[in-house]
Scaffold this motif. Structure first.
Motif, mmCIF file in Angstrom:
data_model
loop_
_atom_site.group_PDB
_atom_site.id
_atom_site.type_symbol
_atom_site.label_atom_id
_atom_site.label_comp_id
_atom_site.label_asym_id
_atom_site.label_seq_id
_atom_site.Cartn_x
_atom_site.Cartn_y
_atom_site.Cartn_z
ATOM 1 N N ASN A 1 82.120 8.696 31.972
ATOM 2 C CA ASN A 1 81.866 10.140 32.109
ATOM 3 C C ASN A 1 81.558 10.557 33.539
ATOM 4 O O ASN A 1 80.539 11.187 33.813
ATOM 5 N N TYR A 2 82.458 10.218 34.467
ATOM 6 C CA TYR A 2 82.245 10.639 35.848
ATOM 7 C C TYR A 2 82.243 12.167 35.926
ATOM 8 O O TYR A 2 83.125 12.831 35.397
ATOM 9 N N GLY A 3 81.249 12.710 36.620
ATOM 10 C CA GLY A 3 81.123 14.154 36.756
ATOM 11 C C GLY A 3 80.170 14.770 35.757
ATOM 12 O O GLY A 3 79.992 15.997 35.741
ATOM 13 N N GLY B 1 83.044 17.424 29.508
ATOM 14 C CA GLY B 1 82.403 18.700 29.838
ATOM 15 C C GLY B 1 82.714 19.156 31.249
ATOM 16 O O GLY B 1 82.853 20.366 31.524
ATOM 17 N N PHE B 2 82.826 18.218 32.158
ATOM 18 C CA PHE B 2 83.147 18.493 33.548
ATOM 19 C C PHE B 2 84.502 19.185 33.659
ATOM 20 O O PHE B 2 84.660 20.193 34.362
ATOM 21 N N ILE B 3 85.496 18.650 32.945
ATOM 22 C CA ILE B 3 86.835 19.244 32.966
ATOM 23 C C ILE B 3 86.830 20.615 32.293
ATOM 24 O O ILE B 3 87.388 21.588 32.822
ATOM 25 N N ILE C 1 91.327 8.415 34.548
ATOM 26 C CA ILE C 1 91.735 8.983 33.263
ATOM 27 C C ILE C 1 91.069 10.343 33.085
ATOM 28 O O ILE C 1 89.866 10.497 33.336
ATOM 29 N N VAL C 2 91.840 11.328 32.652
ATOM 30 C CA VAL C 2 91.277 12.644 32.403
ATOM 31 C C VAL C 2 90.926 12.776 30.925
ATOM 32 O O VAL C 2 91.643 12.288 30.043
ATOM 33 N N GLN C 3 89.810 13.450 30.647
ATOM 34 C CA GLN C 3 89.372 13.745 29.280
ATOM 35 C C GLN C 3 89.085 15.248 29.171
ATOM 36 O O GLN C 3 89.167 15.984 30.153
ATOM 37 N N GLY C 4 88.742 15.697 27.971
ATOM 38 C CA GLY C 4 88.381 17.097 27.785
ATOM 39 C C GLY C 4 89.564 18.037 27.666
ATOM 40 O O GLY C 4 89.410 19.253 27.797
#
Length: 246
Positions: free
Chosen positions: A143-145, A167-169, A197-200
């Motif tokens: 969960n970077y960011g 949540g950051f994205i 890797i992108v999430q959200g």
């Protein structure tokens, strides 16, 4: 309250897929879910884990290792990495258990996944537990960011994979500044890991918006997780990739 896993709860592994933007399965994240015998309700691992005593944590970790071992042929054949989520207490128990440590180290493509709430995460390469893990395993940051710690551990090159916080994205994706902001984030962290890797990303429009950024993969609620029995089904690209050209 301590949970008696064998009596009160049934545990079952679930694999959450990570795809490239071409729809190729590149990784899975193993999470164990729990259900009570009296209720048909799934309880995620992160809610149950803090209630487990040390012996129960070891027993859970052994089950997870056994699960990953049983699917090694699948992971190797398709060159798929597998992330196993752990917290600081489980990490210390693992490091103190040479048998489990060795079994885990033998798994091809394994990454141990932690988050920014990991004890003393902000100290980076001054964190003895993190450095001991890094010496034996590839590490992934979940969960970077998230804003729970500084980026020192990232800049200390501790992670093979970095996942941007959901949540950051979501907080930034609809802002006009999203493109220069994310480009700046990627410019800062990509030199310090192998994969970002992108999430959200929860709908097709958001997927389209981030598709031309240099992310290495995406983990999303758009992609259904799989049980052990249906793991092979994750190889088929999700329909959302077939509907768009990236």
């Amino acid at each position: 309250m301590k949970i008696h896993l064998t009596a009160d709860y049934k545990s079952y592994p679930t694999f959450y897929p990570v795809y490239s933007f071409q729809g190729k399965l590149i990784a899975v994240e193993l999470m164990t879910h729990f259900s009570q015998s009296e209720a048909n309700v799934a309880i995620p691992q992160d809610m149950v884990l803090p209630q487990l005593d040390n012996d129960q944590r070891i027993a859970l970790l052994q089950k997870q290792i056994n699960c990953l071992e049983s699917h090694q042929d699948f992971f190797c054949k398709h060159r798929i990495r597998a992330a196993l989520n752990i917290d600081a207490l489980t990490a210390r128990l693992l490091l103190d258990n040479e048998i489990l440590s060795r079994k885990l180290a033998l798994l091809n493509g394994l990454e141990l996944e932690i988050n920014e709430s990991f004890t003393d995460f902000r100290t980076g390469n001054e964190n003895n537990c993190l450095m001991a893990l890094k010496a034996r395993y590839d590490l992934s940051l979940q969960n970077y960011g998230a804003g729970k710690a500084s980026s020192k551990a990232v800049y200390d090159n501790l992670f093979t994979t970095i996942k941007l916080d959901k949540g950051f994205i979501k907080q930034h994706i609809n802002k006009l500044s999203f493109r220069p902001f994310i480009n700046a984030v990627l410019e800062h962290i990509k030199p310090h890991c192998q994969r970002v890797i992108v999430q959200g990303i929860d709908d097709a429009s958001a997927l389209e918006r981030i598709s031309d950024f240099p992310f290495d993969g995406i983990q999303s609620t758009l992609f259904a997780p799989a049980s052990e029995d249906s793991l092979e089904a994750l190889i088929r690209p999700p329909e959302v990739f077939a509907e768009r050209q990236f």
